[in-house]
Design a protein around this motif. Structure first.
Motif: not given
Length: 283
Positions: A252-253, A263
């Protein structure tokens, strides 16, 4: 139990101890305003350095003082003392009207090249003091801020280690993120920091990292999140996700270009049981 131990030699098998090539250093008291710095190998003082010097002036105490390392050199045809290491200390002393003389250690390095080599040696042949070491020393010295950090951690059930785990294996509730904890206490007060650390401690994280702390703080203080769950439910989510949360947060980051801790917070939040919103119906 006392932790006082004598200085003792280590086993030097296989080593060839060096024979000192220069004379034994000597210590003298000098006027700090009579010292010089060679800009050919030493950096000028920037904004960060000026802030450090101002702090040193305000906190000046001989128990904190480290004598600068100097050597005799030539400047405009005169023999002067050049500072090889400790220019911040020398400037702070020169700026303090309550200090007339300071002790310096003078080494035998008359040439600029020898002085530059000594400067390199002074800054490489030593172990840097870590934030954990500074924290432990400050606790022993009864520094108010350090003692507060230690008490907050103890009451939250978190153990601040004296150094990284030697084998890389941490026990639940241990942390080496003392700088992050200190910032947390400063931002959220002791009570607020304790509430946040308790959530992480109760999840039995091993260790409690700076990313964990930042993520939990974000969820428990940000208005978009903090009213939507109970702290114990966040603990449950963290425990249940301990095998996958960080891998999911890395993905996600990268995808959203978020800081890793943010995240991680979102991954935790999605798993956390949400509060039921009770709507008041007008009679």
């Amino acid at each position: 139990m006392s932790d006082i131990r004598p200085i003792a030699p280590i086993d030097t098998t296989g080593l060839k101890p060096a024979m000192p090539l220069t004379a034994l250093p000597k210590c003298e008291l000098v006027d700090p305003q009579e010292l010089f710095v060679d800009g050919s190998y030493q950096r000028s003082i920037g904004e960060r350095g000026h802030r450090q010097i101002r702090r040193m002036i305000q906190r000046f105490c001989w128990t904190r003082f480290k004598p600068p390392i100097c050597a005799y050199g030539q400047h405009e045809g005169k023999r002067v003392l050049m500072v090889l290491d400790g220019q911040h200390t020398a400037i702070a002393a020169a700026s303090n009207p309550n200090v007339d003389l300071i002790p310096v250690m003078i080494v035998d390095a008359p040439e600029t090249s020898a002085q530059a080599a000594a400067f390199v040696g002074q800054n490489t042949d030593r172990l840097a003091v870590t934030p954990l070491q500074l924290h432990q020393a400050a606790v022993v010295a009864q520094d108010e801020d350090a003692v507060t950090v230690e008490q907050v951690c103890q009451r939250a059930g978190v153990t601040v280690l004296k150094g990284p785990a030697g084998n890389g294996r941490y026990r639940a509730r241990e942390t080496i993120a003392v700088t992050t904890v200190s910032g947390l206490v400063e931002r959220q007060t002791a009570m607020g920091a304790r509430r946040i650390l308790e959530v992480l401690a109760n999840a039995d994280l091993a260790p409690v990292t700076g990313h964990h702390i930042r993520a939990a703080e974000y969820l428990m203080t940000n208005k978009d999140y903090c009213q939507k769950f109970e702290p114990q439910d966040l603990t449950t989510a963290i425990s249940e996700l301990f095998l996958t949360a960080e891998d999911d947060a890395k993905v996600m980051s990268h995808a959203h270009r978020w800081p890793f801790w943010k995240a991680l917070a979102v991954v935790w939040f999605r798993k956390t049981k949400k509060r039921r919103l009770h709507l008041r119906v007008a009679a």
